[in-house]
Scaffold this active site. Structure first.
Site, mmCIF file in Angstrom:
data_model
loop_
_atom_site.group_PDB
_atom_site.id
_atom_site.type_symbol
_atom_site.label_atom_id
_atom_site.label_comp_id
_atom_site.label_asym_id
_atom_site.label_seq_id
_atom_site.Cartn_x
_atom_site.Cartn_y
_atom_site.Cartn_z
ATOM 1 N N HIS A 43 0.868 -1.222 0.115
ATOM 2 C CA HIS A 43 -0.042 0.028 -0.228
ATOM 3 C C HIS A 43 1.084 1.279 -0.036
ATOM 4 O O HIS A 43 0.993 1.874 1.050
ATOM 5 C CB HIS A 43 -0.814 0.068 1.314
ATOM 6 C CG HIS A 43 -1.933 1.113 1.285
ATOM 7 N ND1 HIS A 43 -3.172 0.737 1.697
ATOM 8 C CD2 HIS A 43 -2.069 2.366 0.761
ATOM 9 C CE1 HIS A 43 -3.926 1.988 1.566
ATOM 10 N NE2 HIS A 43 -3.277 2.897 0.706
ATOM 11 N N GLU A 70 -2.486 -1.790 -3.157
ATOM 12 C CA GLU A 70 -3.750 -1.096 -2.789
ATOM 13 C C GLU A 70 -3.146 0.428 -2.405
ATOM 14 O O GLU A 70 -2.312 1.010 -2.455
ATOM 15 C CB GLU A 70 -3.988 -1.185 -1.008
ATOM 16 C CG GLU A 70 -4.312 -2.721 -0.918
ATOM 17 C CD GLU A 70 -4.515 -2.973 0.481
ATOM 18 O OE1 GLU A 70 -5.179 -4.224 0.778
ATOM 19 O OE2 GLU A 70 -3.849 -2.469 1.529
ATOM 20 N N HIS A 191 -8.137 -6.150 7.176
ATOM 21 C CA HIS A 191 -7.890 -5.062 8.209
ATOM 22 C C HIS A 191 -8.143 -5.825 9.484
ATOM 23 O O HIS A 191 -9.260 -6.112 9.819
ATOM 24 C CB HIS A 191 -8.780 -4.066 8.088
ATOM 25 C CG HIS A 191 -8.198 -2.790 8.552
ATOM 26 N ND1 HIS A 191 -7.422 -1.994 7.976
ATOM 27 C CD2 HIS A 191 -8.150 -2.247 10.040
ATOM 28 C CE1 HIS A 191 -6.834 -0.864 8.869
ATOM 29 N NE2 HIS A 191 -7.446 -1.113 10.183
#
EC number: 2.6.99.2
Length: 239
Positions: A43, A70, A191
């Site tokens: 990410h 991401e 997450h």
């Protein structure tokens, strides 16, 4: 089969805290795949506080399973880098500048038009698209109208409520997953999934294709070792 994609942001955080190349991010990605990971997730953020844009190019050369990038397509060089690298999957996350970590899914109703435009750009380049959403059937249904291939369910609330009541914690996620199946979307999740809560989530979410796990997995690896930890997570995705 539900795939395990290992998010290696925290490896980059450790490396950047000292400078140099220890730990070696590229070697870690290679080792994760050797140890059984079925994907690598990164990410990159505009401040490059963990994953640097150059890391994305370096990783593309070595990742042999599935490369998932991401990020917020409207911030920094994200879109430019993704289109240059062409990973197997791009996951669109509505992070604000300076966010410590992802803290909400897209409002796919409000941003439907913009998301449709972005999704079309990536899909025209042969990149599978996933949109990060809360466990809300309305947001899932609207996500389907953008043309995305998948959604990624934002599982922080599930993880936070799991210890008190697993059944209550997962209730909205089951509804969201059922809606995703109804409208023809693939389902990812991520997450705060961990060794404690992953198996229950996996067993109760229909059509779960992939989980992306970083913070908990890398933290566990400090105690159990990376190879053993990846194997422990893969066992949660069995049966």
């Amino acid at each position: 089969m539900t795939k395990l994609s290992v998010n290696i942001n925290k490896i980059a955080t450790l490396r950047n805290s000292r400078g140099g190349n220890i730990p070696d991010l590229v070697k870690t990605a290679i080792d994760c795949e050797i140890f059984g990971a079925q994907g690598i997730t990164v990410h990159p953020r505009p401040d490059e506080r963990h994953i640097k844009y150059q890391d994305v190019f370096d990783l593309k050369k070595v990742v042999k399973t599935e490369f998932n990038i991401e990020g917020n397509p409207t911030e920094g060089r994200f879109q430019e880098v993704v289109l240059a690298v062409k990973p197997e999957q791009v996951t669109l996350v509505p992070d604000e500048l300076g966010a410590i970590t992802s803290n909400a899914g897209w409002d796919t109703i409000t941003h439907k038009s913009k998301l449709r435009e972005i999704v079309n750009i990536y899909k025209s380049e042969g990149i599978r698209v996933s949109i990060f959403v809360d466990a809300n059937p309305e947001m899932v249904e609207a996500a389907a109208e953008t043309g995305t291939d998948r959604i990624e369910l934002y599982t922080e609330s599930y993880a936070a409520e799991y210890a008190e009541s697993p059944e209550k914690a997962i209730e909205n996620f089951i509804k969201a997953a059922e809606m995703a199946q109804k409208v023809g979307l693939g389902i990812n999740a991520g997450h705060d999934l961990s060794l404690e809560n992953l198996a229950y989530f996996y067993k109760n979410i229909p059509g779960l294709l992939e989980v992306s796990i970083g913070h908990a997995l890398i933290s566990d690896a400090l105690y159990y070792g990376l190879e053993n930890t990846i194997q422990l997570y893969l066992r949660q995705l069995e049966g």
